[in-house]
Write a protein that holds these residues in place. Structure first.
Motif, PDB file in Angstrom:
ATOM      1  N   LEU A   1      51.583  31.322  38.095  1.00 20.10           N
ATOM      2  CA  LEU A   1      50.854  30.079  38.344  1.00 20.10           C
ATOM      3  C   LEU A   1      50.564  29.307  37.065  1.00 20.10           C
ATOM      4  CD1 LEU A   1      48.469  31.311  41.163  1.00 20.10           C
ATOM      5  CD2 LEU A   1      50.331  29.658  41.389  1.00 20.10           C
ATOM      6  N   ALA A   2      50.416  30.020  35.960  1.00 21.03           N
ATOM      7  CA  ALA A   2      50.174  29.339  34.684  1.00 21.03           C
ATOM      8  C   ALA A   2      51.399  28.543  34.240  1.00 21.03           C
ATOM      9  CB  ALA A   2      49.789  30.344  33.606  1.00 21.03           C
ATOM     10  N   VAL A   3      52.595  29.078  34.500  1.00 16.21           N
ATOM     11  CA  VAL A   3      53.812  28.385  34.062  1.00 16.21           C
ATOM     12  C   VAL A   3      54.417  27.510  35.155  1.00 16.21           C
ATOM     13  CG1 VAL A   3      54.378  30.082  32.298  1.00 16.21           C
ATOM     14  CG2 VAL A   3      55.361  30.330  34.565  1.00 16.21           C
ATOM     15  N   ASP A   4      54.106  27.815  36.425  1.00  9.79           N
ATOM     16  CA  ASP A   4      54.656  27.047  37.537  1.00  9.79           C
ATOM     17  C   ASP A   4      53.622  26.975  38.666  1.00  9.79           C
ATOM     18  OD1 ASP A   4      56.155  25.740  39.418  1.00  9.79           O
ATOM     19  OD2 ASP A   4      57.687  27.291  39.621  1.00  9.79           O
ATOM     20  N   PRO A   5      52.667  26.055  38.545  1.00 11.50           N
ATOM     21  CA  PRO A   5      51.599  25.985  39.543  1.00 11.50           C
ATOM     22  C   PRO A   5      52.069  25.555  40.931  1.00 11.50           C
ATOM     23  CG  PRO A   5      51.317  24.270  37.875  1.00 11.50           C
ATOM     24  CD  PRO A   5      52.481  25.108  37.455  1.00 11.50           C
ATOM     25  N   GLU A   6      53.291  25.098  41.031  1.00 12.85           N
ATOM     26  CA  GLU A   6      53.816  24.655  42.328  1.00 12.85           C
ATOM     27  C   GLU A   6      54.421  25.827  43.097  1.00 12.85           C
ATOM     28  OE1 GLU A   6      53.247  21.587  43.478  1.00 12.85           O
ATOM     29  OE2 GLU A   6      52.155  21.309  41.612  1.00 12.85           O
ATOM     30  N   GLN A   7      53.682  26.905  43.194  1.00 10.82           N
ATOM     31  CA  GLN A   7      54.101  28.098  43.929  1.00 10.82           C
ATOM     32  C   GLN A   7      52.989  28.456  44.919  1.00 10.82           C
ATOM     33  OE1 GLN A   7      56.965  29.860  43.714  1.00 10.82           O
ATOM     34  NE2 GLN A   7      57.862  28.704  42.057  1.00 10.82           N
ATOM     35  N   PRO A   8      52.930  27.772  46.071  1.00  9.62           N
ATOM     36  CA  PRO A   8      51.820  28.015  46.997  1.00  9.62           C
ATOM     37  C   PRO A   8      51.725  29.463  47.458  1.00  9.62           C
ATOM     38  CG  PRO A   8      53.462  26.569  48.005  1.00  9.62           C
ATOM     39  CD  PRO A   8      53.866  26.772  46.573  1.00  9.62           C
ATOM     40  N   TRP A   9      52.848  30.139  47.602  1.00  7.27           N
ATOM     41  CA  TRP A   9      52.804  31.536  48.032  1.00  7.27           C
ATOM     42  C   TRP A   9      52.052  32.387  47.010  1.00  7.27           C
ATOM     43  CZ3 TRP A   9      54.411  35.741  45.317  1.00  7.27           C
ATOM     44  CH2 TRP A   9      55.254  35.499  44.223  1.00  7.27           C
ATOM     45  N   ALA A  10      52.227  32.080  45.721  1.00  6.44           N
ATOM     46  CA  ALA A  10      51.576  32.865  44.671  1.00  6.44           C
ATOM     47  C   ALA A  10      50.064  32.644  44.693  1.00  6.44           C
ATOM     48  CB  ALA A  10      52.155  32.506  43.307  1.00  6.44           C
ATOM     49  N   PHE A  11      49.637  31.406  44.894  1.00  2.00           N
ATOM     50  CA  PHE A  11      48.209  31.117  44.992  1.00  2.00           C
ATOM     51  C   PHE A  11      47.612  31.836  46.198  1.00  2.00           C
ATOM     52  CE2 PHE A  11      44.664  28.586  46.642  1.00  2.00           C
ATOM     53  CZ  PHE A  11      43.809  28.611  45.548  1.00  2.00           C
ATOM     54  N   GLN A  12      48.283  31.742  47.329  1.00  7.45           N
ATOM     55  CA  GLN A  12      47.792  32.397  48.545  1.00  7.45           C
ATOM     56  C   GLN A  12      47.722  33.910  48.368  1.00  7.45           C
ATOM     57  OE1 GLN A  12      50.602  30.888  51.379  1.00  7.45           O
ATOM     58  NE2 GLN A  12      49.520  28.954  51.602  1.00  7.45           N
ATOM     59  N   ARG A  13      48.745  34.485  47.755  1.00  7.81           N
ATOM     60  CA  ARG A  13      48.770  35.943  47.561  1.00  7.81           C
ATOM     61  C   ARG A  13      47.693  36.378  46.577  1.00  7.81           C
ATOM     62  NH1 ARG A  13      47.936  40.299  47.463  1.00  7.81           N
ATOM     63  NH2 ARG A  13      49.274  42.108  47.413  1.00  7.81           N
ATOM     64  N   LEU A  14      47.474  35.596  45.517  1.00 10.75           N
ATOM     65  CA  LEU A  14      46.462  35.937  44.521  1.00 10.75           C
ATOM     66  C   LEU A  14      45.052  35.813  45.102  1.00 10.75           C
ATOM     67  CD1 LEU A  14      45.903  36.835  41.629  1.00 10.75           C
ATOM     68  CD2 LEU A  14      46.011  34.427  40.938  1.00 10.75           C
ATOM     69  N   THR A  15      44.811  34.782  45.887  1.00  8.48           N
ATOM     70  CA  THR A  15      43.482  34.648  46.497  1.00  8.48           C
ATOM     71  C   THR A  15      43.255  35.768  47.512  1.00  8.48           C
ATOM     72  OG1 THR A  15      44.293  33.017  48.107  1.00  8.48           O
ATOM     73  CG2 THR A  15      43.276  32.168  46.087  1.00  8.48           C
ATOM     74  N   ALA A  16      44.286  36.141  48.251  1.00 13.53           N
ATOM     75  CA  ALA A  16      44.157  37.262  49.193  1.00 13.53           C
ATOM     76  C   ALA A  16      43.898  38.565  48.448  1.00 13.53           C
ATOM     77  CB  ALA A  16      45.414  37.381  50.047  1.00 13.53           C
ATOM     78  N   PHE A  17      44.579  38.756  47.316  1.00  7.82           N
ATOM     79  CA  PHE A  17      44.399  39.965  46.505  1.00  7.82           C
ATOM     80  C   PHE A  17      42.937  40.116  46.087  1.00  7.82           C
ATOM     81  CE2 PHE A  17      44.194  41.864  42.240  1.00  7.82           C
ATOM     82  CZ  PHE A  17      44.788  43.101  42.475  1.00  7.82           C
ATOM     83  N   HIS A  18      42.354  39.035  45.559  1.00  6.45           N
ATOM     84  CA  HIS A  18      40.963  39.105  45.109  1.00  6.45           C
ATOM     85  C   HIS A  18      39.982  39.174  46.291  1.00  6.45           C
ATOM     86  CE1 HIS A  18      41.828  38.963  40.924  1.00  6.45           C
ATOM     87  NE2 HIS A  18      42.381  37.764  40.980  1.00  6.45           N
ATOM     88  N   SER A  19      40.294  38.486  47.383  1.00  7.29           N
ATOM     89  CA  SER A  19      39.430  38.549  48.568  1.00  7.29           C
ATOM     90  C   SER A  19      39.407  39.953  49.151  1.00  7.29           C
ATOM     91  CB  SER A  19      39.904  37.564  49.641  1.00  7.29           C
ATOM     92  OG  SER A  19      39.746  36.242  49.207  1.00  7.29           O
ATOM     93  N   ASP A  20      40.586  40.546  49.283  1.00  5.15           N
ATOM     94  CA  ASP A  20      40.672  41.901  49.842  1.00  5.15           C
ATOM     95  C   ASP A  20      39.888  42.902  49.002  1.00  5.15           C
ATOM     96  OD1 ASP A  20      42.287  40.869  51.820  1.00  5.15           O
ATOM     97  OD2 ASP A  20      44.158  41.677  51.002  1.00  5.15           O
ATOM     98  N   GLY A  21      39.895  42.706  47.696  1.00  2.00           N
ATOM     99  CA  GLY A  21      39.166  43.596  46.800  1.00  2.00           C
ATOM    100  C   GLY A  21      37.721  43.177  46.572  1.00  2.00           C
ATOM    101  N   GLU A  22      37.300  42.114  47.270  1.00  2.00           N
ATOM    102  CA  GLU A  22      35.943  41.574  47.137  1.00  2.00           C
ATOM    103  C   GLU A  22      35.577  41.294  45.682  1.00  2.00           C
ATOM    104  OE1 GLU A  22      33.172  43.994  49.348  1.00  2.00           O
ATOM    105  OE2 GLU A  22      34.305  43.704  51.213  1.00  2.00           O
TER     106      GLU A  22
END
Length: 172
Positions: A75-96
């Motif tokens: 995301l730092a080098v290519d912020p136009e990756q919606p799947w990566a944002f969604q996966r990263l937010t899910a990763f942190h949400s799942d781990g609270e």
């Protein structure tokens, strides 16, 4: 290992390297190769990041911190990756990991150029900060920024007012 270092975008080289995981118990070696490739100066292509995430999920577990490292770098080098944002937010949400989740939102908000995207991210971040993370000050900051984009939004204004009242921030 040398082949993936020489050509990190070569899927065939990664296939050959991964074929040795089970027989040589080389999970850590391959994991480090993925991290090295994803953190290179050349950046990280989305296909390599997807492959690395799948590898980490399969061999290191869905809660492996390596997943976050790869996704944050992508995301730092290519912020136009919606799947990566969604996966990263899910990763942190799942781990609270709410603080980490809000940092992901902060970075995305900072990168957002489209007004609609920025408004959506601010609204989501405000909800997370207020309702889940228990960070009313942070929520107020997101709501204020959202109001600067939508000054006539009565619903956002009312939400901010209620939040400030609960905190007894009368001056604000």
């Amino acid at each position: 290992l040398a082949a993936v270092r020489a050509a990190p975008g070569d899927a065939t080289a990664w296939d050959r390297l991964e074929s040795h995981v089970a027989e040589e118990r080389a999970v850590d070696t391959i994991a480090e190769a993925y991290l090295e490739a994803c953190q290179s100066e050349q950046g990280v292509p989305g296909s390599l990041a997807e492959r690395a995430v799948r590898f980490f999920e399969e061999w290191c577990g869905a809660d492996s911190p390596r997943i976050a490292v790869v996704l944050e770098r992508l995301l730092a080098v290519d912020p136009e990756q919606p799947w990566a944002f969604q996966r990263l937010t899910a990763f942190h949400s799942d781990g609270e990991r709410w603080g980490d989740l809000l940092l992901v939102y902060d970075a995305a908000i900072g990168r957002a150029t489209a007004r609609g995207t920025r408004e959506r991210l601010l609204s989501e971040a405000a909800g997370i900060a207020k309702d889940i993370a228990g960070e009313p000050d942070r929520a107020a900051g997101y709501l204020r920024e959202l109001l600067s984009l939508r000054p006539d939004d009565a619903k956002t204004l009312a939400t901010l007012e209620r939040l400030l009242e609960r905190q007894e921030r009368w001056r604000d």
